[in-house]
Design an enzyme around this catalytic site. Structure first.
Site, PDB file in Angstrom:
ATOM      1  N   LYS A 167     -64.683 139.982  16.579  1.00 32.94           N
ATOM      2  CA  LYS A 167     -65.661 139.020  16.082  1.00 32.94           C
ATOM      3  C   LYS A 167     -65.864 139.204  14.566  1.00 32.94           C
ATOM      4  CE  LYS A 167     -66.368 136.687  19.917  1.00 32.94           C
ATOM      5  NZ  LYS A 167     -66.371 137.350  21.131  1.00 32.94           N
TER       6      LYS A 167
HETATM    7  C1  LIG Z   1     -66.861 136.943  22.603  1.00 31.27           C
HETATM    8  C2  LIG Z   1     -67.734 135.891  23.216  1.00 31.27           C
HETATM    9  C3  LIG Z   1     -68.734 136.214  24.133  1.00 31.27           C
HETATM   10  C4  LIG Z   1     -68.900 137.590  24.692  1.00 31.27           C
HETATM   11  O1  LIG Z   1     -69.177 138.541  23.737  1.00 31.27           O
HETATM   12  P1  LIG Z   1     -69.197 140.091  24.175  1.00 31.27           P
HETATM   13  O2  LIG Z   1     -69.876 140.779  23.037  1.00 31.27           O
HETATM   14  O3  LIG Z   1     -67.768 140.503  24.341  1.00 31.27           O
HETATM   15  O4  LIG Z   1     -69.970 140.169  25.443  1.00 31.27           O
HETATM   16  C5  LIG Z   1     -69.560 135.219  24.569  1.00 31.27           C
HETATM   17  N1  LIG Z   1     -69.426 133.945  24.159  1.00 31.27           N
HETATM   18  C6  LIG Z   1     -68.457 133.580  23.294  1.00 31.27           C
HETATM   19  C7  LIG Z   1     -68.371 132.151  22.860  1.00 31.27           C
HETATM   20  C8  LIG Z   1     -67.580 134.546  22.811  1.00 31.27           C
HETATM   21  O5  LIG Z   1     -66.592 134.200  21.977  1.00 31.27           O
END
Ligand SMILES: *Cc1c(COP(=O)(O)O)cnc(C)c1O
Length: 394
Positions: free
Chosen positions: A196
């Site tokens: 991210k």
């Molecule tokens: C990555 C992601 C999540 C989940 O995030 P985590 O921190 O891995 O639980 C949820 N929604 C979207 C749109 C994502 O891209």
């Protein structure tokens, strides 16, 4: 001995990965300091990370660190009292986590199609899905572009429905000059997963101005333990004393992760600008190709540039699968964000979802490709992506 020609061919076969995390020395040292400190789990680093993140969002929010965005969205919905039989409106184009947390609580996600231009959901499309059972709305700021929060907040207020924003892609993203997370929804939840916009390896953050919601999220993030309740009912000394007010969860963030998050937070603007510069090079290089390029942020809005998604245009000489075959042959990493939930068997079968109910997401799903976009890409890697994409259509 290898000839120079052979060596350069070999160099060209090295893949440009879809993503590569690159930590700086200060980040590595911050983690090392925690490792040597004698305290690894939730403590002072987490508290400082929460405070600094809340300040970065602004708008008087409080922040609670958790071990994933998924955990944070679960906690936010739990704090809102979402339960068996309730409905929560969720975009059909998202990662499965957004809908999954609704099911954790026994409620049902109701899926809404995307706007094909922005890949986000609109207030109009959400409104059509509201029923007497609707209890919350979960907009996703897709790819880093903000949803039209002005319209969605107006709708939510008119219908008395709380918003829980899936802001996994949206740090730092803003709408009307205001950061996502500071628009006054019930909660916004960020992700610090490895790929991210900023990372703690695994991690997330819940932000809200609702003190009651923040208090419940804090308690439920760690086993339902409430130290304040106990102190209110006793004058016995002892920091070890606590009460349990609910069967909570184990969703706390470690100080190891938080130390990394604090350093990443300081670089968030620079990391975003590095992604932006690469996205702008792609925009210029791909302008004449039969590709639909990512939508630009509207006036007053700012994109986090989390993903660079192209869609193979109508009338292109090659389809998406031919395009990705070329990328593969050229050693260019790519991904697809995401298969819409109505095409995944659990969601499709449980709710009887069909492609014709979601025409925009269905069309998008057969055209989309996410290209590499991360600050540690070097010039040569960017040029190789550009050459491979141009070559595929040339
Ligand atoms: C990555 C992601 C999540 C989940 O995030 P985590 O921190 O891995 O639980 C949820 N929604 C979207 C749109 C994502 O891209």
């Amino acid at each position: 001995m290898e000839s120079r020609v052979q060596r350069s061919e070999k160099a060209e076969r090295v893949r440009v990965p879809f993503f590569r995390v690159a930590l700086d020395e200060a980040e590595i040292e911050a983690v090392e300091r925690v490792l040597r400190s004698g305290w690894l789990t939730t403590g002072a680093e987490c508290a400082a990370f929460e405070k600094e993140f809340a300040e970065a969002i602004g708008g008087g929010v409080d922040a609670v660190a958790v071990n994933s965005n998924t955990a944070g969205m679960h906690l936010a919905l739990e704090a809102l009292g979402i339960k068996d039989g309730d409905e929560v409106i969720v975009p059909v184009l998202t990662f499965t986590a957004t809908a999954e947390v609704v099911r954790y609580l026994g409620a049902d996600p109701v899926f809404v199609d995307i706007d094909p231009g922005t890949l986000c959901v609109t207030a109009d499309a959400i409104e059509k899905k509201i029923t007497p059972r609707t209890r919350a709305i979960m907009p996703v700021h897709f790819g880093g572009l903000p949803c039209d929060m002005t319209a969605i907040l107006r709708l939510a207020a008119a219908r008395g429905l709380p918003l829980v924003e899936d802001a996994a892609h949206a740090f730092p993203t803003s709408h009307n000059g205001i950061p996502v997370g500071a628009h006054g929804s019930a909660a916004a939840v960020f992700s610090f997963y490895a790929n991210k916009t900023i990372t703690t390896g695994e991690g997330g953050m819940v932000v809200s101005t609702d003190k009651e919601l923040i208090k419940r999220v804090r308690i439920m993030r760690l086993h339902g333990i409430d130290r304040d309740v106990f102190r209110r009912h006793t004058d016995k000394p002892g920091l070890w004393r606590y009460d349990v007010v609910a069967p909570g969860y184990k969703y706390n963030l470690t100080d190891i992760a938080a130390a990394l998050g604090r350093r990443q937070l300081r670089r968030a603007g620079a990391l975003r600008n590095a992604r932006k510069a690469i996205a702008e090079r792609y925009d210029r290089a791909f302008a004449k190709l039969p590709l639909v390029l990512p939508a630009q942020a509207g006036p007053g809005d700012a994109d986090s540039y989390h993903l660079y998604i192209v869609q193979v245009a109508e009338g292109s000489p090659i389809d998406r699968d031919r395009f990705t075959a070329v990328l593969e042959a050229e050693g260019i990493g790519y991904s697809v964000h995401y298969t819409p939930l109505h095409q995944l068997s659990y969601w499709r079968d449980r709710y009887g979802l069909r492609d014709e109910d979601f025409p925009a997401a269905t069309d998008y799903a057969q055209r989309c490709v996410s290209l590499p976009l991360y600050p540690s890409m070097n010039d040569e890697e960017v040029e190789r992506v550009i050459a491979a994409v141009a070559g595929a259509f040339g």
